[in-house]
Design an enzyme around this catalytic site. Structure first.
Site, PDB file in Angstrom:
ATOM      1  N   GLU A  72     -18.020 -42.233  21.607  1.00  0.00           N
ATOM      2  CA  GLU A  72     -17.872 -42.517  23.032  1.00  0.00           C
ATOM      3  C   GLU A  72     -19.132 -42.069  23.734  1.00  0.00           C
ATOM      4  O   GLU A  72     -19.465 -40.878  23.737  1.00  0.00           O
ATOM      5  CB  GLU A  72     -16.655 -41.787  23.625  1.00  0.00           C
ATOM      6  CG  GLU A  72     -16.522 -42.046  25.133  1.00  0.00           C
ATOM      7  CD  GLU A  72     -15.377 -41.262  25.777  1.00  0.00           C
ATOM      8  OE1 GLU A  72     -14.366 -40.986  25.102  1.00  0.00           O
ATOM      9  OE2 GLU A  72     -15.516 -40.911  26.971  1.00  0.00           O
ATOM     10  N   ARG A  76     -22.507 -40.790  32.192  1.00  0.00           N
ATOM     11  CA  ARG A  76     -22.781 -39.649  33.078  1.00  0.00           C
ATOM     12  C   ARG A  76     -24.262 -39.393  33.318  1.00  0.00           C
ATOM     13  O   ARG A  76     -24.617 -38.569  34.155  1.00  0.00           O
ATOM     14  CB  ARG A  76     -22.146 -38.384  32.501  1.00  0.00           C
ATOM     15  CG  ARG A  76     -20.650 -38.466  32.517  1.00  0.00           C
ATOM     16  CD  ARG A  76     -20.012 -37.248  31.917  1.00  0.00           C
ATOM     17  NE  ARG A  76     -18.697 -37.607  31.443  1.00  0.00           N
ATOM     18  CZ  ARG A  76     -17.861 -36.761  30.859  1.00  0.00           C
ATOM     19  NH1 ARG A  76     -18.210 -35.514  30.688  1.00  0.00           N
ATOM     20  NH2 ARG A  76     -16.679 -37.166  30.445  1.00  0.00           N
ATOM     21  N   THR A 100     -16.357 -42.585  30.739  1.00  0.00           N
ATOM     22  CA  THR A 100     -16.588 -42.199  32.129  1.00  0.00           C
ATOM     23  C   THR A 100     -16.804 -43.415  33.023  1.00  0.00           C
ATOM     24  O   THR A 100     -17.697 -43.437  33.869  1.00  0.00           O
ATOM     25  CB  THR A 100     -17.754 -41.197  32.267  1.00  0.00           C
ATOM     26  OG1 THR A 100     -17.678 -40.214  31.228  1.00  0.00           O
ATOM     27  CG2 THR A 100     -17.672 -40.446  33.579  1.00  0.00           C
ATOM     28  N   LYS A 160      -5.826 -41.818  27.706  1.00  0.00           N
ATOM     29  CA  LYS A 160      -6.553 -40.560  27.501  1.00  0.00           C
ATOM     30  C   LYS A 160      -5.792 -39.481  28.270  1.00  0.00           C
ATOM     31  O   LYS A 160      -5.441 -39.695  29.445  1.00  0.00           O
ATOM     32  CB  LYS A 160      -7.977 -40.729  28.026  1.00  0.00           C
ATOM     33  CG  LYS A 160      -8.776 -39.451  28.161  1.00  0.00           C
ATOM     34  CD  LYS A 160     -10.235 -39.789  28.460  1.00  0.00           C
ATOM     35  CE  LYS A 160     -11.020 -38.544  28.837  1.00  0.00           C
ATOM     36  NZ  LYS A 160     -12.468 -38.734  28.685  1.00  0.00           N
TER      37      LYS A 160
HETATM   38  C1  3PG Z   1     -14.538 -35.625  28.345  1.00  0.00           C
HETATM   39  O1  3PG Z   1     -15.243 -36.137  29.133  1.00  0.00           O
HETATM   40  O2  3PG Z   1     -13.679 -36.273  27.763  1.00  0.00           O
HETATM   41  C2  3PG Z   1     -14.670 -34.172  28.207  1.00  0.00           C
HETATM   42  O3  3PG Z   1     -15.683 -33.699  29.004  1.00  0.00           O
HETATM   43  C3  3PG Z   1     -14.885 -33.702  26.839  1.00  0.00           C
HETATM   44  O4  3PG Z   1     -14.326 -32.476  26.884  1.00  0.00           O
HETATM   45  P1  3PG Z   1     -14.847 -31.236  26.022  1.00  0.00           P
HETATM   46  O5  3PG Z   1     -16.270 -31.021  26.432  1.00  0.00           O
HETATM   47  O6  3PG Z   1     -13.939 -30.104  26.414  1.00  0.00           O
HETATM   48  O7  3PG Z   1     -14.709 -31.615  24.579  1.00  0.00           O
END
Ligand code: 3PG
Length: 244
Positions: A72, A76, A100, A160
């Site tokens: 993924e 960002r 995102t 999600k």
């Molecule tokens: C996401 O965007 O899905 C999270 O920021 C990932 O989360 P993590 O950094 O706690 O794994």
């Protein structure tokens, strides 16, 4: 690039549609497993925010070399969309998820860039319609029963669960599965090697997402070996937990 690209982990999935449950067509070979089966088999989806475009392909290749053939790539950073495009073109054996997506216009952009699946941290109807218009499988983010109800009312039963740790973690997932036994989840946010087993052994969890497989320091130092090792460790854990 050849059209039929059989990689170490199988042929590349090129398109699909969650709402209809249609299976993806792959490299002219015919109807193959859907992207849902692909992410289920991978078990852990690395959530990656690339700091610079040059890193995107080598880090993805390191993940694939370690046995993690789904990535993924988030929108960002300024490099995000270009990273989706570069990886979709140059890593044909990897399922490319764009992450995102927070605005409707993101969907057409990531589809054009070659993403096979889209993920958002939240849910709203304009995003749902944009995903349908782009004919792109989409995992909306939910953190409450009400958000899950809104998503399921539009046929979105794979979501999600974000931010998983802060939203109640495994206990919340179990609680949601009471009234919503058909919902399936990709918990993300606070998932790490220490709690991986707790999430992955729940039947309603298709896969987890996490950023730990691609530490920013490893990327900036171009330490692809470290990323490959982290991917191998995750691959071994998932296979052991699921009996793959
Ligand atoms: C996401 O965007 O899905 C999270 O920021 C990932 O989360 P993590 O950094 O706690 O794994």
């Amino acid at each position: 690039m050849t059209d039929v690209a059989i990689g170490r982990y199988g042929p590349r999935v090129t398109t699909g549609h969650m709402a209809t449950g249609r299976f993806e067509r792959v490299n002219g070979i015919g109807l193959m497993q859907g992207y849902v089966e692909r992410i289920r088999r991978c078990g852990v989806v690395p959530v990656v925010t690339v700091p610079d475009i040059e890193a995107a392909v080598p880090l993805t290749q390191a993940l694939a070399d370690g046995g993690i053939d789904v990535v993924e790539l988030t929108l960002r950073t300024a490099a995000g969309l270009k990273a989706v495009e570069a990886v979709a073109r140059q890593c044909p054996d990897v399922l490319v998820i764009a992450g995102t997506l927070t605005l409707p216009e993101h969907f057409a952009a990531v589809k054009e860039a070659g993403a096979a699946v889209a993920v958002s941290p939240g849910f709203n109807e304009p995003l749902h319609h944009a995903a349908v218009a782009a004919d792109l499988p989409w995992l909306p983010g939910i953190a409450t029963a009400s958000e899950l109800m809104s998503a399921m009312a539009l046929g979105r039963s794979l979501v999600k669960f974000f931010p998983a740790g802060l939203a109640g973690g495994v206990k919340m997932l179990k609680a949601l599965s009471g009234p919503f036994p058909d919902a399936t989840f990709c918990p993300t946010g606070g998932v790490d090697p220490d709690n991986l087993k707790d999430y992955l052994t729940l039947p309603q969890v298709v896969c987890v997402g996490g950023s730990w497989l691609v530490p920013l320091k490893a990327v900036t130092e171009r330490n692809w070996g470290q990323i490959r090792t982290l991917a191998q460790e995750a691959r071994d854990r998932v296979d052991a937990l699921r009996g793959n």
